[in-house]
Design a protein around this motif. Sequence first.
Motif, short mmCIF file in Angstrom:
data_model
loop_
_atom_site.label_atom_id
_atom_site.label_comp_id
_atom_site.label_asym_id
_atom_site.label_seq_id
_atom_site.Cartn_x
_atom_site.Cartn_y
_atom_site.Cartn_z
N ALA A 171 -3.85 6.17 -15.46
CA ALA A 171 -4.29 5.81 -14.11
C ALA A 171 -3.76 4.44 -13.71
O ALA A 171 -3.37 4.22 -12.55
CB ALA A 171 -5.82 5.82 -14.03
N ALA A 172 -3.71 3.51 -14.67
CA ALA A 172 -3.12 2.20 -14.38
C ALA A 172 -1.66 2.35 -13.98
O ALA A 172 -1.17 1.70 -13.05
CB ALA A 172 -3.24 1.29 -15.60
N GLY A 173 -0.94 3.23 -14.70
CA GLY A 173 0.45 3.51 -14.35
C GLY A 173 0.61 4.07 -12.95
O GLY A 173 1.55 3.72 -12.22
N ARG A 174 -0.32 4.93 -12.55
CA ARG A 174 -0.28 5.51 -11.21
C ARG A 174 -0.44 4.43 -10.14
O ARG A 174 0.24 4.44 -9.12
CB ARG A 174 -1.37 6.57 -11.05
N VAL A 175 -1.36 3.49 -10.38
CA VAL A 175 -1.55 2.40 -9.42
C VAL A 175 -0.28 1.56 -9.32
O VAL A 175 0.15 1.17 -8.22
CB VAL A 175 -2.76 1.53 -9.82
N LEU A 176 0.34 1.27 -10.46
CA LEU A 176 1.58 0.50 -10.45
C LEU A 176 2.68 1.23 -9.70
O LEU A 176 3.47 0.61 -8.96
CB LEU A 176 2.02 0.21 -11.88
N ASN A 226 6.29 1.45 -5.09
CA ASN A 226 6.81 2.27 -3.99
C ASN A 226 6.46 1.73 -2.62
O ASN A 226 6.83 2.31 -1.59
CB ASN A 226 6.29 3.70 -4.12
N GLY A 227 5.72 0.63 -2.58
CA GLY A 227 5.39 0.02 -1.30
C GLY A 227 4.29 0.71 -0.55
O GLY A 227 4.14 0.52 0.67
N GLU A 228 3.50 1.54 -1.25
CA GLU A 228 2.38 2.20 -0.58
C GLU A 228 1.32 1.17 -0.21
O GLU A 228 1.19 0.12 -0.84
CB GLU A 228 1.78 3.29 -1.49
#
Length: 380
Positions: A158-163, A168-170
Amino acid sequence: MTSLNAAKFRLGLIINPLAGLGGSVALKGSDGVAAEALARGAEPKAPLRAAQALTALQPFANRVQIFTAAGELGERVASELGFDTQVLYSADAELTTAADTQAAVRALSAQSLDLLLFVGGDGTARDVYSVVSETQPVLGVPAGVKIHSGVYAITPHAAGRVLQMLINGELVSLMDADVMDIDEQAFRAGSVKAKRFGEMLVPAEPRYIQAVKMGGREVDELVLADIAADVIDNMEDELFIMGSGSTVAAIMDELGVDNTLLGVDLVQQRQLVASDLTAQQLLAACQAQATKLVITLIGGQGHILGRGNQQLTPALIRQIGKDNIIIVATKTKLKALEGRPLIVDSGDPELDAEMSGYYRIVTGYRDYVMYRVANPDLSE
């Protein structure tokens, strides 16, 4: 807080390599007992969990620069995964301390980081909080025995997903989240005394960032007695692993046997056969006989594995089989999740995925609800 397209994302990385050492060997923490945990055969897990988080960034490696500390404090993992890595701090001794974490934070903070990623438990979060700027965004990768703080992702992935979202500039908002910790000496004696130390700035992504743990024992004694009666009525000749937590403790109270509130015990034929076992002791005890596992969820977070019960290793869960897992919880705890699924953070992503699905939760005497186990970060 995101970098321009032409600039690399500036990621600070600090790993507490001793985080979580005490969990599998029944020390209920690592603060001040790392040497003892290693002597008991504990293996460091924090570097692996750091790698699980950073693996999600490998497709973006040319867009990320990692600032970190030497060796096991971050350099080895980041370099092995192929990231552009700059070392800004080196520890003097192999067994690192809170002072090393704090010194590393100070060194990294001078680099105008987009995000500081740290890997550890509540003690590590306290160390980071004690020196980091209140304007510096941070994110924790859970690797400790106890994770009360709200500054952690629900799992390393999940931490990777946030990164990924940030790189990606989201559009990712920020929020203040509580830094919590408990008295580990009281914890080992069976008492949970959590304290709020302050706040740090974290990404506001409720799918991926955990809530602060609800403290205290259940107050509805009648409901707990009903849950206990249902489990006890269905106890046959199998060996029962009794997980940690106040809801499981209520079952032990109804059995009239001693209970390790913050550990894992064994019961057979409604009698206590062993207390406060380590991961290896559990594997050995359960190898040659049918076994069931009784666990509950952490209120407010929803974790059923990977928070305070690291003795329940992936090898043990596979040995037992998911069909032999009994989850107990009050409906109050389930409703407090507001529809969020239960979470497994075992340290083995394949097992976490295998554990997904609907489970029958014991919520009273002959009273059950179906509830979903599904790590949000693994379902996308």
